[in-house]
Design a protein around this motif. Structure first.
Motif, short mmCIF file in Angstrom:
data_model
loop_
_atom_site.label_atom_id
_atom_site.label_comp_id
_atom_site.label_asym_id
_atom_site.label_seq_id
_atom_site.Cartn_x
_atom_site.Cartn_y
_atom_site.Cartn_z
N UNK A 161 -30.69 4.44 3.27
CA UNK A 161 -31.59 5.00 4.24
C UNK A 161 -31.04 6.22 5.17
N UNK A 162 -31.80 7.21 5.58
CA UNK A 162 -31.38 7.92 6.65
C UNK A 162 -31.28 7.34 7.86
N UNK A 163 -29.79 7.28 8.46
CA UNK A 163 -29.24 8.45 8.44
C UNK A 163 -27.73 8.15 7.87
N UNK A 164 -27.60 7.38 6.90
CA UNK A 164 -26.46 6.97 6.05
C UNK A 164 -26.15 8.48 5.03
N UNK A 165 -25.02 8.51 4.88
CA UNK A 165 -24.44 9.52 4.25
C UNK A 165 -24.85 9.42 2.50
N UNK A 166 -24.90 8.22 2.26
CA UNK A 166 -25.15 7.85 0.69
C UNK A 166 -26.68 8.57 0.32
N UNK A 167 -27.72 8.29 0.99
CA UNK A 167 -28.86 9.03 0.64
C UNK A 167 -28.84 10.55 0.58
N UNK A 168 -28.15 11.28 1.46
CA UNK A 168 -27.96 12.54 1.36
C UNK A 168 -27.12 13.10 0.28
N UNK A 169 -25.96 12.37 -0.12
CA UNK A 169 -25.15 12.59 -1.12
C UNK A 169 -26.08 12.43 -2.42
N UNK A 170 -26.81 11.37 -2.61
CA UNK A 170 -27.62 11.14 -3.71
C UNK A 170 -28.67 12.39 -3.81
N UNK A 171 -29.38 12.63 -2.74
CA UNK A 171 -30.10 13.76 -2.76
C UNK A 171 -29.64 15.01 -3.26
N UNK A 172 -28.35 15.39 -2.72
CA UNK A 172 -27.86 16.60 -3.27
C UNK A 172 -27.28 16.66 -4.60
N UNK A 184 -31.71 20.80 6.16
CA UNK A 184 -32.60 19.56 6.18
C UNK A 184 -33.41 19.99 7.25
N UNK A 185 -34.63 19.95 7.30
CA UNK A 185 -35.70 20.01 8.16
C UNK A 185 -36.52 18.49 8.34
N UNK A 186 -36.41 18.22 9.61
CA UNK A 186 -36.92 17.01 9.98
C UNK A 186 -37.05 16.78 11.63
N UNK A 187 -37.84 15.66 11.83
CA UNK A 187 -38.43 15.44 13.37
C UNK A 187 -37.39 14.58 13.85
N UNK A 188 -36.59 13.74 13.16
CA UNK A 188 -35.94 12.55 13.82
C UNK A 188 -34.52 12.99 14.08
N UNK A 189 -34.01 12.98 15.31
CA UNK A 189 -32.89 13.53 15.78
C UNK A 189 -31.77 12.59 15.26
N UNK A 190 -31.88 11.38 15.24
CA UNK A 190 -30.70 10.27 14.74
C UNK A 190 -30.79 10.39 13.36
N UNK A 191 -32.06 10.08 12.60
CA UNK A 191 -32.23 10.09 11.10
C UNK A 191 -31.93 11.31 10.32
N UNK A 192 -32.75 12.15 10.62
CA UNK A 192 -32.65 13.71 9.81
C UNK A 192 -31.43 14.60 10.22
N UNK A 193 -31.42 14.81 11.47
CA UNK A 193 -30.54 15.91 12.23
C UNK A 193 -29.30 15.45 12.34
N UNK A 203 -29.14 21.86 9.94
CA UNK A 203 -30.56 21.03 10.31
C UNK A 203 -31.48 22.26 10.92
N UNK A 204 -32.72 21.84 10.59
CA UNK A 204 -33.51 22.36 11.73
C UNK A 204 -34.37 21.28 12.15
N UNK A 205 -34.35 21.27 13.38
CA UNK A 205 -34.92 19.87 14.43
C UNK A 205 -36.50 20.48 14.48
N UNK A 213 -30.93 16.39 23.63
CA UNK A 213 -30.37 16.55 25.00
C UNK A 213 -28.71 16.24 24.57
N UNK A 214 -28.13 15.54 23.81
CA UNK A 214 -26.94 15.31 23.57
C UNK A 214 -26.37 15.77 22.19
N UNK A 215 -27.20 16.81 21.54
CA UNK A 215 -26.60 17.10 20.32
C UNK A 215 -27.31 18.66 20.24
N UNK A 216 -26.60 19.45 19.73
CA UNK A 216 -27.01 20.86 19.45
C UNK A 216 -27.42 20.94 17.68
N UNK A 217 -28.70 20.97 17.33
CA UNK A 217 -28.85 21.09 16.02
C UNK A 217 -28.56 22.98 15.67
#
Length: 231
Positions: A161-172, A184-193, A203-205, A213-217
């Motif tokens: 599942x997002x945000x774990x790297x395995x799903x991103x590695x699998x997708x790439x 990556x374009x998504x709405x969820x700061x923790x999961x997508x961005x 990323x596109x947030x 507020x605590x992270x700069x996409x």
């Protein structure tokens, strides 16, 4: 082009989950005569369901409960809030929700125009979604956006599942690309961005209601049409 592959989230990014969910819940509330069963209003039913669903999804993402637990408990707990302990009704609501929701078609403004623009520029586009595979594929098909995507990666398919790297590695790997050529374009700061950032992907947030507020996409947009200024 700096980016050779675009990865999108589905729910809350392209597919208007809140609108479609509320329409589905209203149909269930009316068709099962929940007002006569002791649920005082649709608003009360919706607030209870959404609260339980969000908490259970969080537990599911963390591996504490199964998919069946998630699907069953959200309606069971909702009914119990109104002192209704009816397992038959619980199962009917569960089944009805899964039958109705994927056929809802509300998309965020400019979804199709933006996808058409990006397709016209030759970008291969892919989906990375935590939703259940059968449901997500139906949503995309019925909303008539599935044909824009070369690969549709679900958490079930990837075994992660997002945000774990395995799903991103699998997708790439599926797309035959790497992080430096992807975004990556998504709405969820923790999961997508933050998830994409953790594997080195830009990323596109997209989430105007919840500024970071605590992270700069890499990029922040308030509407999908703003992707034209980036891609």
């Amino acid at each position: 082009m700096k980016y050779k592959h675009l990865f999108f989230d589905l729910d809350h990014t392209l597919w208007d989950f809140e609108t479609n969910e509320q329409e589905t819940l209203l149909e269930l509330y009316n068709s099962h005569n929940l007002a006569d069963r002791g649920v005082p209003s649709f608003e009360a039913f919706s607030v209870s369901y959404v609260g339980h669903n969000e908490r259970l999804w969080d537990r599911f993402r963390k591996g504490f409960i199964t998919r069946k637990d998630l699907r069953d408990k959200r309606f069971r707990l909702t009914l119990l809030d109104f002192r209704i302990g009816d397992e038959v009704l619980t199962q009917r609501l569960c089944e009805g929700f899964l039958q109705i929701l994927p056929y809802k078609k509300a998309l965020f403004p400019h979804t199709k125009e933006t996808l058409e623009y990006l397709a016209g520029k030759g970008y291969p586009m892919h989906m990375i979604t935590n939703g259940f595979e059968e449901t997500q594929l139906l949503k995309m098909k019925n909303a008539e956006i599935d044909h824009y995507f070369t690969h549709i990666i679900t958490s079930e398919m990837a075994g992660s599942l997002k945000p774990y790297r395995e799903i991103f590695d699998f997708a790439m790997a599926k797309a035959g690309t790497n992080a430096s050529e992807s975004i990556m374009i998504g709405d969820a700061l923790e999961l997508d961005i933050k998830g994409a950032h953790s594997v080195g992907m830009d990323q596109v947030y997209f989430n105007p209601a919840k500024p970071a507020v605590d992270f700069q996409p890499t990029y922040v947009i308030n509407g999908l049409h703003e992707l034209r200024d980036i891609l």
